[in-house]
Design a protein around this motif. Structure first.
Motif, PDB file in Angstrom:
ATOM      1  N   MET A 262       0.835  -1.203   0.000  1.00 55.04           N
ATOM      2  CA  MET A 262       0.000   0.000   0.000  1.00 55.04           C
ATOM      3  C   MET A 262       0.875   1.260   0.000  1.00 55.04           C
ATOM      4  N   LEU A 263       1.905   1.262   0.824  1.00 60.90           N
ATOM      5  CA  LEU A 263       2.790   2.419   0.906  1.00 60.90           C
ATOM      6  C   LEU A 263       3.635   2.564  -0.355  1.00 60.90           C
ATOM      7  N   GLU A 264       4.091   1.448  -0.885  1.00 62.30           N
ATOM      8  CA  GLU A 264       4.877   1.478  -2.121  1.00 62.30           C
ATOM      9  C   GLU A 264       4.076   2.075  -3.261  1.00 62.30           C
ATOM     10  N   ASN A 265       2.789   1.727  -3.335  1.00 60.64           N
ATOM     11  CA  ASN A 265       1.919   2.264  -4.388  1.00 60.64           C
ATOM     12  C   ASN A 265       1.728   3.770  -4.256  1.00 60.64           C
ATOM     13  N   ALA A 266       1.924   4.302  -3.046  1.00 55.51           N
ATOM     14  CA  ALA A 266       1.799   5.742  -2.815  1.00 55.51           C
ATOM     15  C   ALA A 266       3.153   6.446  -2.902  1.00 55.51           C
ATOM     16  N   GLY A 267       4.196   5.695  -3.249  1.00 57.46           N
ATOM     17  CA  GLY A 267       5.526   6.282  -3.388  1.00 57.46           C
ATOM     18  C   GLY A 267       6.293   6.387  -2.086  1.00 57.46           C
ATOM     19  N   LEU A 268       5.925   5.575  -1.093  1.00 56.62           N
ATOM     20  CA  LEU A 268       6.566   5.629   0.216  1.00 56.62           C
ATOM     21  C   LEU A 268       7.357   4.350   0.498  1.00 56.62           C
ATOM     22  N   LEU A 269       8.395   4.502   1.296  1.00 54.31           N
ATOM     23  CA  LEU A 269       9.177   3.376   1.786  1.00 54.31           C
ATOM     24  C   LEU A 269       9.060   3.304   3.302  1.00 54.31           C
ATOM     25  N   ILE A 270       8.998   2.100   3.841  1.00 54.40           N
ATOM     26  CA  ILE A 270       8.955   1.936   5.288  1.00 54.40           C
ATOM     27  C   ILE A 270      10.348   2.182   5.857  1.00 54.40           C
ATOM     28  N   TYR A 271      10.456   3.211   6.688  1.00 59.65           N
ATOM     29  CA  TYR A 271      11.731   3.520   7.331  1.00 59.65           C
ATOM     30  C   TYR A 271      11.882   2.716   8.621  1.00 59.65           C
ATOM     31  N   GLU A 272      10.750   2.559   9.341  1.00 62.34           N
ATOM     32  CA  GLU A 272      10.800   1.795  10.592  1.00 62.34           C
ATOM     33  C   GLU A 272       9.449   1.137  10.841  1.00 62.34           C
ATOM     34  N   HIS A 273       9.496  -0.088  11.317  1.00 60.47           N
ATOM     35  CA  HIS A 273       8.300  -0.837  11.693  1.00 60.47           C
ATOM     36  C   HIS A 273       8.512  -1.383  13.092  1.00 60.47           C
ATOM     37  N   LEU A 274       7.576  -1.104  14.007  1.00 63.36           N
ATOM     38  CA  LEU A 274       7.652  -1.643  15.360  1.00 63.36           C
ATOM     39  C   LEU A 274       6.519  -2.641  15.576  1.00 63.36           C
ATOM     40  N   SER A 275       6.882  -3.868  15.878  1.00 59.78           N
ATOM     41  CA  SER A 275       5.909  -4.903  16.217  1.00 59.78           C
ATOM     42  C   SER A 275       5.481  -4.716  17.676  1.00 59.78           C
TER      43      SER A 275
END
Length: 305
Positions: A262-275
């Motif tokens: 979803m983020l890739e389709n909006a031109g975004l990259l995940i910088y950080e993910h917290l579980s």
């Protein structure tokens, strides 16, 4: 959203932050101004209603502490009400300050409620424009509370009335002074669960259509175990049931790959993910009270390429 619904939702959230600021140690997120936006009677009424509601949350705790109402209130706030609210706010503002150091000039808070960021950080007056987006009823309610508490609304705080869950309009922001080509930071907290996957994707796309590279967002989301995981003391199940009973049922949960796509389709990259485990380690370590990270809830910081 009706006036009373807007008022109640924002008041309960502010109550949780005020309670934590006054009673809990160590602090996860110290909103020392939240108490000023709630009257003493409202604080007492919310306290009483929560204590009376302990049977819904946990009958064993209700029986164990039937003669200790303060312990019941502590249990409800620390187990059910506050963990996600406190930790996601702390995470979001930590990221925001890092982004300000990297050149962010605008902060857009979607679903601001009784947010107090601008009042807690007057030192940012000349460096950061803050745009609070929420329902008109919620914003009118907040303005009255701010006035009653004798706070002045600073020049860098802009109110933008909008139901962004239905349609986000950049023009509404621009009319309040937002500059699309300035590096911007967005917060979207406690919202994604109540939108469908399609609505989440559309909103993210609309947020980032005009802002420049390096603009970013922090949001929380529920993973695919949301509707099957009961959680400690059944708190996840309680959360889902309470949302449904209030007329705002939770609609979406994601696996990580779906969020990434979803983020890739909006031109975004995940910088950080917290579980949930990451969140627990970062914000709830070495505590002797009930506070711990909520199961199934994750945090994301994503940046426009």
């Amino acid at each position: 959203m009706k006036n009373n619904e807007a008022s109640l939702t924002s008041l309960i959230s502010a109550f949780g932050r005020a309670y934590h600021s006054k009673y809990d140690t160590p602090k996860i997120f110290d909103d020392f101004i939240a108490k000023d936006l709630i009257s003493q009677k409202e604080f007492a009424d919310i306290r009483e209603n929560m204590i009376k509601g302990i049977q819904f949350f946990n009958q064993e705790i209700a029986k164990k502490y039937q003669d200790h109402p303060d312990e019941i209130l502590k249990w409800i706030t620390q187990v059910q009400l506050s963990p996600t609210t406190l930790a996601r706010a702390a995470y979001c503002e930590n990221v925001l300050f890092h982004e300000i150091a990297l050149g962010v000039k605008q902060y857009v808070i979607l679903g601001a409620g009784l947010d107090t960021f601008c009042f807690r950080h007057p030192e940012l007056h000349d460096n950061l424009d803050i745009f609070e987006i929420d329902y008109p009823a919620t914003q009118d309610f907040k303005k009255k509370r701010v006035a009653n508490a004798n706070y002045l609304i600073p020049d860098n705080l802009h109110f933008v009335s909008m139901d962004f869950t239905k349609k986000f309009a950049v023009q509404n922001l621009v009319e309040e002074g937002f500059i699309p080509d300035k590096k911007t930071f967005f917060s979207l907290l406690g919202v994604s669960y109540y939108l469908t996957k399609e609505e989440n994707a559309r909103l993210i796309n609309e947020l980032f259509t005009q802002v420049p590279s390096g603009s970013s967002i922090v949001f929380d989301y529920a993973d695919d175990k949301l509707f099957e995981e009961k959680g400690m003391y059944d708190r996840v199940q309680n959360m889902v049931q309470m949302a449904s009973a209030s007329g705002e049922a939770m609609k979406s949960c994601f696996i990580y790959d779906e969020i990434e796509k979803m983020l890739e389709n909006a031109g975004l990259l995940i910088y950080e993910h917290l579980s949930p485990n990451d969140i627990n380690n970062q914000f709830f370590g070495d505590r002797s009270d009930y506070l711990s990270a909520f199961e199934t809830i994750h945090y994301i910081h994503a940046v426009k390429k």
